[in-house]
Design a protein around this motif. Structure first.
Motif, PDB file in Angstrom:
ATOM      1  N   ASP A 128       1.231  20.915  -5.294  1.00 10.82           N
ATOM      2  CA  ASP A 128       0.439  21.814  -6.137  1.00 10.82           C
ATOM      3  C   ASP A 128      -1.046  21.638  -5.865  1.00 10.82           C
ATOM      4  OD1 ASP A 128       0.395  23.776  -8.363  1.00 10.82           O
ATOM      5  OD2 ASP A 128      -0.968  22.222  -9.124  1.00 10.82           O
ATOM      6  N   HIS A 129      -1.520  20.405  -5.933  1.00 10.28           N
ATOM      7  CA  HIS A 129      -2.909  20.141  -5.566  1.00 10.28           C
ATOM      8  C   HIS A 129      -3.125  18.641  -5.382  1.00 10.28           C
ATOM      9  CE1 HIS A 129      -3.097  19.486  -9.955  1.00 10.28           C
ATOM     10  NE2 HIS A 129      -4.158  18.720  -9.729  1.00 10.28           N
ATOM     11  N   VAL A 130      -4.268  18.317  -4.784  1.00 10.26           N
ATOM     12  CA  VAL A 130      -4.643  16.909  -4.617  1.00 10.26           C
ATOM     13  C   VAL A 130      -5.898  16.682  -5.444  1.00 10.26           C
ATOM     14  CG1 VAL A 130      -5.356  15.134  -2.954  1.00 10.26           C
ATOM     15  CG2 VAL A 130      -3.740  16.907  -2.245  1.00 10.26           C
ATOM     16  N   ASP A 131      -5.901  15.588  -6.188  1.00  8.97           N
ATOM     17  CA  ASP A 131      -7.096  15.202  -6.939  1.00  8.97           C
ATOM     18  C   ASP A 131      -7.742  14.056  -6.154  1.00  8.97           C
ATOM     19  OD1 ASP A 131      -8.954  14.124  -8.677  1.00  8.97           O
ATOM     20  OD2 ASP A 131      -7.722  14.467 -10.467  1.00  8.97           O
ATOM     21  N   ILE A 132      -8.768  14.410  -5.374  1.00 11.40           N
ATOM     22  CA  ILE A 132      -9.327  13.398  -4.469  1.00 11.40           C
ATOM     23  C   ILE A 132     -10.133  12.341  -5.224  1.00 11.40           C
ATOM     24  CG2 ILE A 132      -9.314  14.954  -2.476  1.00 11.40           C
ATOM     25  CD1 ILE A 132     -12.311  15.204  -2.673  1.00 11.40           C
ATOM     26  N   GLU A 133     -10.563  12.673  -6.441  1.00 13.57           N
ATOM     27  CA  GLU A 133     -11.287  11.671  -7.242  1.00 13.57           C
ATOM     28  C   GLU A 133     -10.312  10.628  -7.780  1.00 13.57           C
ATOM     29  OE1 GLU A 133     -14.463  11.720  -7.388  1.00 13.57           O
ATOM     30  OE2 GLU A 133     -14.781  13.743  -6.608  1.00 13.57           O
ATOM     31  N   ALA A 134      -9.210  11.118  -8.365  1.00 14.59           N
ATOM     32  CA  ALA A 134      -8.222  10.207  -8.969  1.00 14.59           C
ATOM     33  C   ALA A 134      -7.286   9.611  -7.920  1.00 14.59           C
ATOM     34  CB  ALA A 134      -7.423  10.959 -10.028  1.00 14.59           C
ATOM     35  N   GLU A 135      -7.340  10.108  -6.675  1.00 18.86           N
ATOM     36  CA  GLU A 135      -6.459   9.664  -5.581  1.00 18.86           C
ATOM     37  C   GLU A 135      -4.994   9.878  -5.958  1.00 18.86           C
ATOM     38  OE1 GLU A 135      -7.899   5.701  -4.605  1.00 18.86           O
ATOM     39  OE2 GLU A 135      -9.620   6.578  -3.575  1.00 18.86           O
ATOM     40  N   GLU A 136      -4.708  11.151  -6.299  1.00 20.90           N
ATOM     41  CA  GLU A 136      -3.353  11.508  -6.720  1.00 20.90           C
ATOM     42  C   GLU A 136      -2.959  12.853  -6.118  1.00 20.90           C
ATOM     43  OE1 GLU A 136      -3.437   9.745 -11.293  1.00 20.90           O
ATOM     44  OE2 GLU A 136      -3.842  11.870 -10.932  1.00 20.90           O
ATOM     45  N   VAL A 137      -1.663  12.955  -5.787  1.00 22.11           N
ATOM     46  CA  VAL A 137      -1.103  14.239  -5.359  1.00 22.11           C
ATOM     47  C   VAL A 137      -0.257  14.765  -6.510  1.00 22.11           C
ATOM     48  CG1 VAL A 137       0.474  15.365  -3.752  1.00 22.11           C
ATOM     49  CG2 VAL A 137      -1.033  13.538  -2.927  1.00 22.11           C
ATOM     50  N   GLU A 154       0.827  -1.205   0.000  1.00 18.98           N
ATOM     51  CA  GLU A 154       0.000   0.000   0.000  1.00 18.98           C
ATOM     52  C   GLU A 154       0.865   1.260   0.000  1.00 18.98           C
ATOM     53  OE1 GLU A 154      -1.577  -2.469   1.983  1.00 18.98           O
ATOM     54  OE2 GLU A 154      -3.676  -2.343   1.309  1.00 18.98           O
ATOM     55  N   ARG A 155       0.366   2.280  -0.703  1.00 18.15           N
ATOM     56  CA  ARG A 155       1.121   3.533  -0.786  1.00 18.15           C
ATOM     57  C   ARG A 155       0.484   4.567   0.134  1.00 18.15           C
ATOM     58  NH1 ARG A 155      -0.367   3.533  -6.903  1.00 18.15           N
ATOM     59  NH2 ARG A 155      -2.249   3.124  -5.717  1.00 18.15           N
ATOM     60  N   ILE A 156       1.262   4.999   1.114  1.00 17.34           N
ATOM     61  CA  ILE A 156       0.755   6.035   2.026  1.00 17.34           C
ATOM     62  C   ILE A 156       1.543   7.308   1.746  1.00 17.34           C
ATOM     63  CG2 ILE A 156       0.402   6.711   4.437  1.00 17.34           C
ATOM     64  CD1 ILE A 156       0.273   3.765   5.157  1.00 17.34           C
ATOM     65  N   VAL A 157       0.844   8.353   1.346  1.00 18.18           N
ATOM     66  CA  VAL A 157       1.507   9.630   1.077  1.00 18.18           C
ATOM     67  C   VAL A 157       1.146  10.592   2.205  1.00 18.18           C
ATOM     68  CG1 VAL A 157       1.657  11.594  -0.511  1.00 18.18           C
ATOM     69  CG2 VAL A 157       1.557   9.255  -1.418  1.00 18.18           C
ATOM     70  N   ILE A 158       2.175  11.210   2.763  1.00 15.21           N
ATOM     71  CA  ILE A 158       1.973  12.161   3.866  1.00 15.21           C
ATOM     72  C   ILE A 158       2.376  13.542   3.365  1.00 15.21           C
ATOM     73  CG2 ILE A 158       2.674  12.795   6.206  1.00 15.21           C
ATOM     74  CD1 ILE A 158       3.234   9.850   6.756  1.00 15.21           C
ATOM     75  N   LEU A 159       1.453  14.477   3.397  1.00 19.80           N
ATOM     76  CA  LEU A 159       1.756  15.834   2.941  1.00 19.80           C
ATOM     77  C   LEU A 159       2.178  16.659   4.145  1.00 19.80           C
ATOM     78  CD1 LEU A 159      -1.206  16.369   0.451  1.00 19.80           C
ATOM     79  CD2 LEU A 159       1.068  15.364   0.070  1.00 19.80           C
ATOM     80  N   GLY A 160       3.418  17.156   4.133  1.00 22.88           N
ATOM     81  CA  GLY A 160       3.955  17.935   5.249  1.00 22.88           C
ATOM     82  C   GLY A 160       4.904  17.094   6.075  1.00 22.88           C
ATOM     83  N   GLY A 161       6.102  17.628   6.267  1.00 26.92           N
ATOM     84  CA  GLY A 161       7.108  16.919   7.070  1.00 26.92           C
ATOM     85  C   GLY A 161       7.456  17.716   8.308  1.00 26.92           C
ATOM     86  N   GLY A 162       6.409  18.283   8.950  1.00 22.12           N
ATOM     87  CA  GLY A 162       6.603  18.978  10.225  1.00 22.12           C
ATOM     88  C   GLY A 162       6.358  18.002  11.367  1.00 22.12           C
ATOM     89  N   THR A 163       5.773  18.490  12.450  1.00 23.54           N
ATOM     90  CA  THR A 163       5.578  17.650  13.632  1.00 23.54           C
ATOM     91  C   THR A 163       4.746  16.410  13.295  1.00 23.54           C
ATOM     92  OG1 THR A 163       5.520  19.706  14.900  1.00 23.54           O
ATOM     93  CG2 THR A 163       4.839  17.702  16.051  1.00 23.54           C
ATOM     94  N   LEU A 182       2.625  17.405  -7.661  1.00 22.47           N
ATOM     95  CA  LEU A 182       3.674  18.261  -7.102  1.00 22.47           C
ATOM     96  C   LEU A 182       4.031  19.375  -8.079  1.00 22.47           C
ATOM     97  CD1 LEU A 182       5.953  15.480  -5.565  1.00 22.47           C
ATOM     98  CD2 LEU A 182       4.016  16.709  -4.529  1.00 22.47           C
ATOM     99  N   ASP A 183       4.770  20.375  -7.580  1.00 29.16           N
ATOM    100  CA  ASP A 183       5.060  21.547  -8.421  1.00 29.16           C
ATOM    101  C   ASP A 183       5.962  21.239  -9.613  1.00 29.16           C
ATOM    102  OD1 ASP A 183       7.321  21.094  -6.882  1.00 29.16           O
ATOM    103  OD2 ASP A 183       7.641  23.195  -6.362  1.00 29.16           O
ATOM    104  N   ASP A 184       6.701  20.117  -9.593  1.00 30.18           N
ATOM    105  CA  ASP A 184       7.549  19.802 -10.748  1.00 30.18           C
ATOM    106  C   ASP A 184       6.836  18.865 -11.732  1.00 30.18           C
ATOM    107  OD1 ASP A 184       7.487  17.435  -9.357  1.00 30.18           O
ATOM    108  OD2 ASP A 184       9.649  17.181  -9.211  1.00 30.18           O
ATOM    109  N   GLY A 185       5.533  18.690 -11.530  1.00 29.67           N
ATOM    110  CA  GLY A 185       4.752  17.870 -12.455  1.00 29.67           C
ATOM    111  C   GLY A 185       4.656  16.404 -12.035  1.00 29.67           C
ATOM    112  N   THR A 186       5.408  16.006 -10.996  1.00 29.82           N
ATOM    113  CA  THR A 186       5.330  14.619 -10.535  1.00 29.82           C
ATOM    114  C   THR A 186       3.929  14.334  -9.990  1.00 29.82           C
ATOM    115  OG1 THR A 186       7.622  14.778  -9.828  1.00 29.82           O
ATOM    116  CG2 THR A 186       6.388  12.914  -8.953  1.00 29.82           C
ATOM    117  N   VAL A 187       3.444  13.119 -10.263  1.00 32.74           N
ATOM    118  CA  VAL A 187       2.145  12.712  -9.729  1.00 32.74           C
ATOM    119  C   VAL A 187       2.378  11.536  -8.774  1.00 32.74           C
ATOM    120  CG1 VAL A 187      -0.131  11.789 -10.331  1.00 32.74           C
ATOM    121  CG2 VAL A 187       0.972  13.466 -11.830  1.00 32.74           C
ATOM    122  N   LEU A 188       1.872  11.655  -7.555  1.00 37.35           N
ATOM    123  CA  LEU A 188       2.014  10.567  -6.581  1.00 37.35           C
ATOM    124  C   LEU A 188       0.646   9.942  -6.328  1.00 37.35           C
ATOM    125  CD1 LEU A 188       4.208  12.299  -3.800  1.00 37.35           C
ATOM    126  CD2 LEU A 188       5.005  10.777  -5.627  1.00 37.35           C
TER     127      LEU A 188
END
Ligand SMILES: Cc1cc2nc3c(=O)[nH]c(=O)nc-3n(C[C@H](O)[C@H](O)[C@H](O)COP(=O)(O)OP(=O)(O)OC[C@H]3O[C@@H](n4cnc5c(N)ncnc54)[C@H](O)[C@@H]3O)c2cc1C
Length: 412
Positions: free
Chosen positions: A79-88, A3-12, A90-96
């Motif tokens: 850059d944005h999250v596409d909650i329908e496609a389940e994709e993040v 499973e792929r778990i993506v976490i947005l933000g690397g703060g606390t 990023l600003d360099d065009g990468t899709v996670l």
């Protein structure tokens, strides 16, 4: 495939969740953390920088180094999250693509939202200590401040660590006494609340302390405009608060990309989140932690830490198709520096206000009273943050549920 778990933000919150997930699953799930920079700031330390009590270099560490081996780190702006496609995206065009998304992008300062705040005088006579550059600039300004009106102003709630501006007022009183010029400085605390703090018992104790320290309290003050050149805060109701030096806590909102992600956030950019399970109300596979949520708990590192324990369990339950555990009770725990090597401690949750007594049991740190022990606790917390909280270790005796032993609950 794992499973792929993506976490947005690397703060606390992002860091402690990534490390907890990695510790629990080893390599059985893929954990990726995204953050725009590689500088993790210990934000409670920002309070001390303006007074020369903390060196900026001592409160910043590389983010990557706080993440366990095996956690992938991407240094990118979301850059944005596409909650329908389940994709993040990023600003360099990468899709996670993700199976589970954890939103941990915290709260954003929005000084530009208040008329005049970032205009003439910004970082000369008008400051914030809520980010590192502001705290450093304010340190220089305080060093050359020889007297006059110092005004603390909270523009509106919610803000991170709602006690921090009060702590600033207490430390300012101490700082000017140490410099021998307290009699030449008027300190004013202007807040939109009808008292010093949100919770009535703590509010009374803190208002009493402001009075003891000769800090004027201006309540129900809703800042409409900041005139940096003229040295004036102007309220929407026409009231004016003059200053020679203003320390302003700007409006807070969620991360900008939330607004660019249809369906993800509310009108302030926070993620609608179940206050007990920490699952978002947006999609079942989206969870949120820390300042990024809209839950009615304080925006505090302690809250983020307590949420982390419940959230790990719930992400695991979600992955296993089991019912989520609705056990997060809103537990928050804050040390409040009061100057002169002392601090107060408050401990509360959604249901229970801060009370007197002791924490975490009948013997322990005194609650709602200032003491040297609490101050030592506040100082020690920085070590605990880097070495226990971020690595995702449990702290003995301090769990996610608010303890009731030791509390004088009947008094309140
Ligand atoms: C002055 C001050 C004093 C404080 N004192 C205390 C205290 O004494 N006790 C306490 O418990 N709490 C305190 N806090 C609050 C505490 O620091 C926060 O509540 C806590 O850090 C929240 O964690 P978080 O993970 O939600 O957000 P953060 O730790 O702020 O992390 C959010 C991360 O998201 C990243 N991010 C945001 N947007 C994007 C994007 N578009 N793309 C990529 N990355 C992005 C940011 O770079 C950041 O690293 C204080 C805060 C301040 C400002």
């Amino acid at each position: 495939m794992s499973e792929r778990i993506v976490i947005l933000g690397g703060g606390t919150g992002g860091t402690l969740m990534a490390n907890r997930l990695r510790k629990h699953h080893g390599g059985a799930v893929e954990v990726t953390v995204v953050d725009r920079d590689d500088r993790h700031v210990y934000q409670p330390g920002l309070l001390f920088v303006p007074f020369g009590m903390a060196d900026p270099d001592d409160i910043v560490r590389p983010r990557r180094r706080q993440l366990k081996d095996g956690v992938a780190f991407r240094q990118n702006e979301v850059d944005h999250v596409d909650i329908e496609a389940e994709e993040v995206h990023l600003d360099d065009g990468t899709v996670l693509p993700y199976d589970v998304l954890v939103v941990a992008t915290g709260a954003r300062l929005m000084p530009e939202e208040t008329e005049g705040l970032t205009g003439p005088g910004w970082n000369e006579k008008v400051f914030t200590f809520y980010d590192l550059d502001g705290a450093v600039a304010l340190h220089r300004a305080l060093e050359s401040f020889d007297g006059g009106r110092l005004v603390l102003n909270v523009v509106d709630l919610p803000i991170k660590c709602p006690v921090a501006p009060l702590e600033f007022a207490f430390l300012a009183d101490w700082y000017f006494q140490e410099r021998g010029i307290r009699d030449r400085v008027e300190i004013t605390y202007a807040t939109p609340l009808d008292g010093a703090f949100t919770k009535p018992t703590a509010s009374r104790a803190l208002a009493g302390m402001l009075e003891e320290k000769g800090v004027e309290l201006v309540t129900e003050f809703n800042t409409g405009e900041v005139d940096g050149e003229g040295g004036m805060l102007v309220g929407y109701d026409g009231r004016e608060v003059p200053f020679d030096l203003a320390v302003v806590i700007p409006l807070h909102g969620g991360a900008e990309y939330v607004d660019r992600s249809p369906g993800l956030g509310d009108e302030l950019g926070f993620v609608p989140t179940d206050q007990h399970t920490l699952q978002s109300k947006v999609r079942p596979n989206i969870f949120a932690i820390g300042d990024a949520t809209n839950v009615p708990a304080s925006k505090a590192g302690s809250v983020t830490h307590f949420e982390g324990e419940v959230l790990l369990d719930n992400v695991n339950r979600f992955l296993e198709g089991r019912e989520l555990d609705a056990s997060y009770d809103g537990h928050a725990n804050c040390f409040i520096e009061t100057g002169f090597h002392k601090a107060m401690l408050i401990d509360f949750n959604y249901e229970t206000e801060p009370t007197s007594g002791h924490f975490p049991a009948a013997v322990g740190a005194p609650l709602l009273k200032d003491s040297r022990l609490n101050h030592l606790g506040k100082l020690m917390f920085q070590w605990v943050y880097w070495h226990a909280l971020l690595p995702g270790r449990d702290i003995p005796g301090i769990g996610p549920d608010m303890p009731t032993r030791g509390k004088a609950l009947a008094d309140h």
